[in-house]
Design an enzyme around this catalytic site. Structure first.
Site, short mmCIF file in Angstrom:
data_model
loop_
_atom_site.label_atom_id
_atom_site.label_comp_id
_atom_site.label_asym_id
_atom_site.label_seq_id
_atom_site.Cartn_x
_atom_site.Cartn_y
_atom_site.Cartn_z
N TYR A 109 37.08 37.18 50.63
CA TYR A 109 36.01 37.08 51.62
C TYR A 109 36.39 36.13 52.76
O TYR A 109 35.51 35.59 53.42
CB TYR A 109 34.72 36.61 50.96
CG TYR A 109 33.86 37.72 50.42
CD1 TYR A 109 34.30 38.49 49.35
CD2 TYR A 109 32.62 38.02 50.98
CE1 TYR A 109 33.51 39.51 48.84
CE2 TYR A 109 31.82 39.04 50.48
CZ TYR A 109 32.29 39.78 49.41
OH TYR A 109 31.50 40.79 48.92
N LYS A 184 41.52 38.39 37.29
CA LYS A 184 42.46 39.48 36.97
C LYS A 184 43.82 38.82 37.03
O LYS A 184 44.69 39.22 37.80
CB LYS A 184 42.37 40.58 38.03
CG LYS A 184 41.48 41.78 37.75
CD LYS A 184 41.65 42.47 36.43
CE LYS A 184 42.62 43.63 36.53
NZ LYS A 184 42.57 44.48 35.31
N ASP A 215 37.46 43.52 34.50
CA ASP A 215 37.11 44.86 33.98
C ASP A 215 36.50 44.75 32.57
O ASP A 215 35.48 45.37 32.27
CB ASP A 215 38.33 45.80 34.00
CG ASP A 215 39.60 45.19 33.41
OD1 ASP A 215 39.61 43.99 33.10
OD2 ASP A 215 40.60 45.93 33.28
N ASP A 239 30.68 39.63 43.46
CA ASP A 239 29.80 40.54 44.20
C ASP A 239 29.49 41.76 43.33
O ASP A 239 28.34 42.16 43.17
CB ASP A 239 30.49 40.96 45.50
CG ASP A 239 29.65 41.93 46.30
OD1 ASP A 239 28.42 41.71 46.39
OD2 ASP A 239 30.21 42.91 46.82
N ASP A 243 25.83 42.74 40.86
CA ASP A 243 25.00 43.94 41.05
C ASP A 243 24.80 44.63 39.71
O ASP A 243 23.70 45.11 39.40
CB ASP A 243 25.63 44.92 42.04
CG ASP A 243 25.07 44.76 43.46
OD1 ASP A 243 24.61 43.63 43.77
OD2 ASP A 243 25.08 45.74 44.24
#
Ligand code: IPM
Ligand code: MG
Length: 347
Positions: A109, A184, A215, A239, A243
């Protein structure tokens, strides 16, 4: 806010700022230096939702929301994911209260992306300015005709350290024995540094550290959400995972967040966008915004007031005083009014 003011006799001084798509379309202004000065003079900021189909994607998001988060150095985005029964969509009934701490100023970001090569010329230069450092980078495609697009994800050791300090202290303040760190690191080099720093901090604080790949985390949030407490996550994965978290707790309309600048001015907002598809219908769920207010009050030390707002939300959810997205029949205004009544009549 009015109900809290009346019930607790607080004399809050509220200032409104007209920031968003309407003003942008009228004047071309996104987040101005004047807006930032106003916010810096405040104790906290309560932000609505952003996004408008009349404006190209990215303009409002980067020019307003992300600029606010980075200019005010709100480096932690706190996003609770709680089981709001009976709205949790999981088949197996289980109680959870995950505290996502999303790093809010670095990672992918940074706004450090671009295109180069091909007809655009072989070089791209970019600069990054943060409170902790500023950087200038150049990318060159030599002897290659192809066009490239890129986005640089960046973590600074200082940025990771302050984030880790916050995460361990936050977990300790909640009586937890450790935290989970999402990454990751099996693919992306920069998360190796993040692991190293968090491992050092875990020793320093004498607290446990549990690693999860992003994941696998998505999977575990569905299969065993009750096993997580404080979860530190880099910006982009945060992010996405929050959600998923919002939907797990009962729907995007219930998600609230705090963009925290320890020692500075923090900003609180629902995690949903402006829902342009239902604009003007009076059916948007106000709970995300109301819970954001509760988080704001808590952050400023108004514990009782924060609890009053939180319990008004809980009561509305259990009595079914909710908007159609949750299967209710109330309008946005009626649901808001009911929460206000519950605050006012609280003993
Ligand atoms: C969020 C939003 C923002 C983000 C967008 C609107 C820039 O999705 O707050 O989660 O990506 O952080
Ligand atoms: Mg998001």
């Amino acid at each position: 806010m009015d109900a809290v003011t009346l019930r607790y006799g607080r004399d809050f001084d509220l200032a409104y700022s007209d920031i968003g798509a309407e003003r942008y379309l009228r004047t071309g202004e996104l987040l101005t230096d004047g807006d930032l000065d106003d916010m810096r003079r405040s104790d906290a900021v309560l932000f609505g939702a952003i996004g408008d189909p009349r404006v190209a994607p990215g303009i409002l998001e980067k020019g307003i929301l992300l600029r606010m988060r980075t200019s005010m150095d709100q480096y932690v985005n706190l996003r609770p994911v709680r089981s709001w029964h009976p709205y949790v969509p999981l088949k197996r009934e289980t109680d959870f209260d995950i505290r996502f701490l999303r790093e809010n100023t670095e990672d992918f970001y940074m706004g450090a992306g671009g295109r180069f090569g091909g007809s655009r010329g072989g070089m791209s230069s970019l600069s990054v300015d943060r409170s902790l450092y500023s950087l200038r980078m150049e990318l060159r495609a030599e002897g290659c005709e192809d066009e490239f697009a890129y986005e640089i994800g960046l973590l600074s050791r200082k940025g990771v350290e302050r984030f880790a300090d916050f995460a361990f202290r936050y977990a300790a303040s909640r009586g937890e024995e450790g935290i989970t760190l999402v990454d990751k690191a099996n693919v992306i080099e920069m998360y190796g540094m993040q692991r190293e720093v968090f491992a050092e901090k875990s020793e320093e604080y004498g607290m446990r550290l549990n690693f999860m790949y992003a994941d696998a985390m998505a999977m575990a949030m569905v299969s065993r959400p009750e096993t997580f407490g404080t979860v530190a996550v880099p910006n982009l994965f945060g992010d996405v995972l929050t959600d998923l978290g919002a939907q797990l707790q009962g729907g995007l309309g219930l998600g609230a967040s705090g963009n925290i600048c320890p020692g500075g001015v923090s900003m609180f907002e629902p995690i949903h966008g402006s829902a342009p598809d239902i604009a003007g219908k009076g059916i948007a769920n106000p709970i995300g915004a109301v819970l954001a207010l509760s988080m704001l009050l808590e952050n400023l030390g108004f514990a009782e007031e924060a609890e009053a707002v939180g319990s008004a939300v809980r009561a509305c959810l259990s009595e079914g005083s909710v908007t159609p997205d949750l299967g209710g029949t109330l309008s946005t205004a009626a649901a808001g009014k009911r929460m206000g009544e519950l605050v006012l009549t609280r003993r």
